[in-house]
Design an enzyme around this catalytic site. Structure first.
Site, PDB file in Angstrom:
ATOM      1  CE  LYS A  59      -1.676  -6.922   7.098  1.00  0.00           C
ATOM      2  NZ  LYS A  59      -1.151  -5.604   7.336  1.00  0.00           N
ATOM      3  CG  ASN A  60      -1.125  -6.760   3.523  1.00  0.00           C
ATOM      4  OD1 ASN A  60      -1.756  -6.278   4.465  1.00  0.00           O
ATOM      5  ND2 ASN A  60       0.193  -6.685   3.434  1.00  0.00           N
ATOM      6  CB  CYS A  62       2.292   4.722   8.885  1.00  0.00           C
ATOM      7  SG  CYS A  62       3.182   3.628   7.807  1.00  0.00           S
ATOM      8  NE  ARG A 116       2.259   2.913   3.874  1.00  0.00           N
ATOM      9  CZ  ARG A 116       1.823   1.743   4.310  1.00  0.00           C
ATOM     10  NH1 ARG A 116       1.813   1.495   5.593  1.00  0.00           N
ATOM     11  NH2 ARG A 116       1.395   0.832   3.481  1.00  0.00           N
ATOM     12  CG  ASP A 122       5.223  -6.161   4.229  1.00  0.00           C
ATOM     13  OD1 ASP A 122       5.689  -5.037   4.437  1.00  0.00           O
ATOM     14  OD2 ASP A 122       4.103  -6.344   3.718  1.00  0.00           O
ATOM     15  NE  ARG A 155      -2.238  -2.333  12.185  1.00  0.00           N
ATOM     16  CZ  ARG A 155      -2.025  -1.235  11.484  1.00  0.00           C
ATOM     17  NH1 ARG A 155      -1.219  -0.309  11.942  1.00  0.00           N
ATOM     18  NH2 ARG A 155      -2.621  -1.056  10.336  1.00  0.00           N
ATOM     19  CB  ILE A 200      -2.615   7.914  -1.883  1.00  0.00           C
ATOM     20  CG1 ILE A 200      -3.122   9.278  -1.462  1.00  0.00           C
ATOM     21  CG2 ILE A 200      -2.517   7.015  -0.693  1.00  0.00           C
ATOM     22  CD1 ILE A 200      -4.616   9.251  -1.277  1.00  0.00           C
ATOM     23  CG  ASP A 201       1.905   9.941  -6.056  1.00  0.00           C
ATOM     24  OD1 ASP A 201       2.080   9.237  -5.042  1.00  0.00           O
ATOM     25  OD2 ASP A 201       2.674   9.900  -7.038  1.00  0.00           O
TER      26      ASP A 201
HETATM   27  C1  EPZ Z   1       1.250  -2.799   0.700  1.00  0.00           C
HETATM   28  O1  EPZ Z   1       1.231  -1.417   1.033  1.00  0.00           O
HETATM   29  C2  EPZ Z   1       1.194  -3.564   1.998  1.00  0.00           C
HETATM   30  N1  EPZ Z   1      -0.018  -3.199   2.717  1.00  0.00           N
HETATM   31  C3  EPZ Z   1       2.431  -3.266   2.849  1.00  0.00           C
HETATM   32  O2  EPZ Z   1       2.397  -4.126   3.972  1.00  0.00           O
HETATM   33  C4  EPZ Z   1       3.691  -3.561   2.029  1.00  0.00           C
HETATM   34  O3  EPZ Z   1       4.837  -3.148   2.747  1.00  0.00           O
HETATM   35  C5  EPZ Z   1       3.646  -2.835   0.685  1.00  0.00           C
HETATM   36  O4  EPZ Z   1       2.417  -3.157  -0.015  1.00  0.00           O
HETATM   37  C6  EPZ Z   1       4.808  -3.193  -0.228  1.00  0.00           C
HETATM   38  O5  EPZ Z   1       4.778  -4.574  -0.489  1.00  0.00           O
HETATM   39  C7  EPZ Z   1      -1.190  -3.689   2.366  1.00  0.00           C
HETATM   40  O6  EPZ Z   1      -1.335  -4.457   1.421  1.00  0.00           O
HETATM   41  C8  EPZ Z   1      -2.372  -3.318   3.200  1.00  0.00           C
HETATM   42  P1  EPZ Z   1       2.709   0.240  -2.229  1.00  0.00           P
HETATM   43  P2  EPZ Z   1       0.934  -0.309  -0.073  1.00  0.00           P
HETATM   44  O7  EPZ Z   1       1.648   1.143  -2.739  1.00  0.00           O
HETATM   45  O8  EPZ Z   1      -0.017  -0.868  -1.056  1.00  0.00           O
HETATM   46  C9  EPZ Z   1       5.195   4.243  -3.281  1.00  0.00           C
HETATM   47  C10 EPZ Z   1       2.268  -4.769   6.206  1.00  0.00           C
HETATM   48  O9  EPZ Z   1       3.188  -4.867   7.052  1.00  0.00           O
HETATM   49  N2  EPZ Z   1       3.894   4.829  -3.646  1.00  0.00           N
HETATM   50  O10 EPZ Z   1       3.054  -0.983  -2.991  1.00  0.00           O
HETATM   51  O11 EPZ Z   1       0.575   0.938   0.632  1.00  0.00           O
HETATM   52  C11 EPZ Z   1       5.331   4.041  -1.778  1.00  0.00           C
HETATM   53  O12 EPZ Z   1       5.775   5.220  -1.144  1.00  0.00           O
HETATM   54  C12 EPZ Z   1       2.203  -3.571   5.285  1.00  0.00           C
HETATM   55  O13 EPZ Z   1       1.381  -5.624   6.077  1.00  0.00           O
HETATM   56  C13 EPZ Z   1       3.873   6.068  -4.273  1.00  0.00           C
HETATM   57  O14 EPZ Z   1       4.898   6.704  -4.498  1.00  0.00           O
HETATM   58  O15 EPZ Z   1       2.385  -0.166  -0.726  1.00  0.00           O
HETATM   59  C14 EPZ Z   1       6.332   2.912  -1.707  1.00  0.00           C
HETATM   60  O16 EPZ Z   1       7.630   3.424  -1.823  1.00  0.00           O
HETATM   61  C15 EPZ Z   1       3.174  -2.501   5.682  1.00  0.00           C
HETATM   62  N3  EPZ Z   1       2.645   6.583  -4.605  1.00  0.00           N
HETATM   63  C16 EPZ Z   1       6.029   2.083  -2.963  1.00  0.00           C
HETATM   64  O17 EPZ Z   1       5.290   2.939  -3.818  1.00  0.00           O
HETATM   65  C17 EPZ Z   1       1.474   5.918  -4.388  1.00  0.00           C
HETATM   66  O18 EPZ Z   1       0.411   6.449  -4.738  1.00  0.00           O
HETATM   67  C18 EPZ Z   1       5.245   0.807  -2.719  1.00  0.00           C
HETATM   68  O19 EPZ Z   1       4.038   1.105  -2.029  1.00  0.00           O
HETATM   69  C19 EPZ Z   1       1.523   4.661  -3.770  1.00  0.00           C
HETATM   70  C20 EPZ Z   1       2.743   4.126  -3.405  1.00  0.00           C
END
Ligand code: EPZ
Length: 439
Positions: free
Chosen positions: A29-30, A124, A129, A313, A406, A131-132
């Site tokens: 999915k991801n 969420c 979450r 996950d 989902r 996005i910085d």
């Molecule tokens: C992806 O989310 C997955 N989603 C998530 O799966 C998964 O839990 C996550 O990666 C970690 O493996 C998708 O691929 C659609 P990250 P993502 O950016 O990309 C911090 C599921 O169940 N961060 O790797 O949003 C953040 O807070 C979902 O399928 C920042 O600080 O995760 C976290 O602590 C749930 N600033 C860490 O990084 C940012 O700009 C990892 O987040 C971005 C992230």
């Protein structure tokens, strides 16, 4: 989509039966969500196969069609995508509130059209979450990024390659920067990049569209921008989290299951923890067999980490399994700050788990008991189903299966084929039944 009604669907199951047989894993999915966004970065046709037929993917298709892309379903898992007709560069809140991954359109559209606007995602169920890092990346490539009126807007005259260090490993930021940088002028280096299999999958797709990306799967990715991308045919990798979920379901029910259509290398962390928990694992080229029949489950320690560490996950599924091990285990969540919400539900099924900040301390119990619980999010929902299938006594009802749908294709059908007694029904019926009982 009638989400109101769908949210009311529930799984009802009677556990205590070991799962036996084999299960076919769908596409990731991801990976698919990012690949669909990347596919519109050319005006040519891109054909993507092994796309999982799950709700989040359907929402992404809706977002793409809404901005003018044309998508044709060639079969259940094969899509033909054409980004030539894109007229809108603004992705509505409607989509982002359903799937955060629609922010991948920011990187894709910024790369292709030098301009994009996406509604700002909120927090969420699993954490805040931010996005910085995505924004830091776009700015480093020369885009102006504004946040206001609930939107992120990014635009520029030219995108210019740059050296970008990610302060934290982020899958989303790595993929978004990868997409935009593929069509930037010059060379981009992403340091401390995410190494997840789906990052590699997106890079492979982009390379087959004519991009020049090297190092995906390591923590330094080098991208030399190209003028344009072209059409291709591509097949999405198997879903390592869906595979892991079935492996844990086999273990928790003391079954014997062959999990087919997987890349065993992607499952190494999951496999290692199942071995520590006392299961037998047999690896084949594209399948993994989990044997837990007649075996006592052992306690262990787990910390979630970016790939190749143990995936966040899979954390709820791991906790459910260790809740049945003989002894005390700990599970530490280091990615998301709020991913233990489901533990309260699991306690209602007889689990003995204490959560202290980001650590769950789990004292194993001999079995769970059936109860009515509610899925708080996608992975925790799947974990509660595993608990229900392992419960030797009573009926389990998991409400809000909307979340599970989902990301899991035909979850209940696949489980039924392994011998599980589980059915999908509307909660209206249960409510009426309960009301009758009360009166
Ligand atoms: C992806 O989310 C997955 N989603 C998530 O799966 C998964 O839990 C996550 O990666 C970690 O493996 C998708 O691929 C659609 P990250 P993502 O950016 O990309 C911090 C599921 O169940 N961060 O790797 O949003 C953040 O807070 C979902 O399928 C920042 O600080 O995760 C976290 O602590 C749930 N600033 C860490 O990084 C940012 O700009 C990892 O987040 C971005 C992230």
């Amino acid at each position: 989509m009638g989400t109101g009604m769908k949210k009311m669907d529930q799984y009802r199951m009677r556990g205590g039966r070991p799962l036996y047989g084999s299960v076919e894993i769908s596409g990731a999915k991801n990976a698919a969500l990012a690949i669909l966004a990347a596919a519109v970065m050319t005006d040519d046709v891109v054909v993507v196969d092994n796309v999982p037929d799950v709700r989040d993917v359907r929402v992404m298709i809706g977002a793409l069609e809404d901005i003018g892309a044309r998508i044709r379903k060639l079969d259940k898992h094969k899509l033909e995508i054409c980004g030539a007709g894109i007229t809108g560069l603004s992705v509505d809140y409607e989509y982002i509130k359903k799937i955060r991954a629609s922010y991948y359109l920011l990187g894709a559209l910024l790369g292709k059209y030098r301009k994009a606007e996406v509604a700002l995602p909120g927090g969420c169920a699993i954490g805040s979450r931010p996005i910085d890092l995505h924004i830091k990346g776009f700015k480093a490539l020369g885009a102006e990024v504004d946040i206001g009126y609930g939107l992120i807007s990014a635009s520029c005259e030219h995108l210019l390659g740059n050296h970008i260090y990610l302060d934290k490993v982020s899958v989303g930021a790595t993929i978004n920067i990868l997409m935009a940088a593929s069509l930037a002028k010059g060379k981009t280096i992403i340091e401390n990049a995410a190494k997840e299999p789906h990052v590699v999958d997106v890079a492979n797709l982009l390379n087959s569209m004519g991009a020049n990306i090297r190092g995906a799967g390591t923590d330094v990715i080098r991208i030399v921008g190209v003028e344009r991308l072209h059409g291709t045919e591509y097949s999405v990798i198997p879903d390592q989290i869906e595979a892991g979920t079935f492996m844990f379901a086999a273990a928790a029910t003391h079954g014997d299951v062959l999990v087919k259509n997987v890349i065993p290398k992607h499952l190494e962390a999951t496999t290692a923890k199942l071995l520590e928990a006392g299961c037998e694992i047999v690896e084949y080229d594209d399948a993994v067999r989990v044997v837990a029949k007649g075996r006592q489950l052992h306690p262990t320690q787990v910390t979630t980490l970016p790939y190749p560490g143990f995936p966040t996950d899979m954390q709820p599924q791991m906790t459910v399994l260790l809740g049945l091990a003989q002894g005390t285990s700990t599970v530490t969540e280091s990615i998301w700050e709020n991913r233990f919400k489901y533990v309260d539900e699991l306690r209602r099924m007889g689990a003995d788990i204490k959560v202290e900040s980001n650590i769950a301390i789990i004292c194993g119990v001999p079995t769970y008991t059936g109860a009515r619980v509610s899925a708080p999010d996608l992975r925790a929902g799947a974990a509660l189903v595993i608990a229900g299938l392992a419960a030797k006594d009573g009926e389990t009802i998991v409400d809000d299966v909307y979340y599970i749908q989902r990301g899991y294709e035909e979850f209940d059908e696949k489980l039924r084929r392994l011998g599980a007694e589980i059915e999908l029904c509307s909660s209206e019926r249960t409510n009426k039944r309960l009301m009758k009982k009360v009166s």
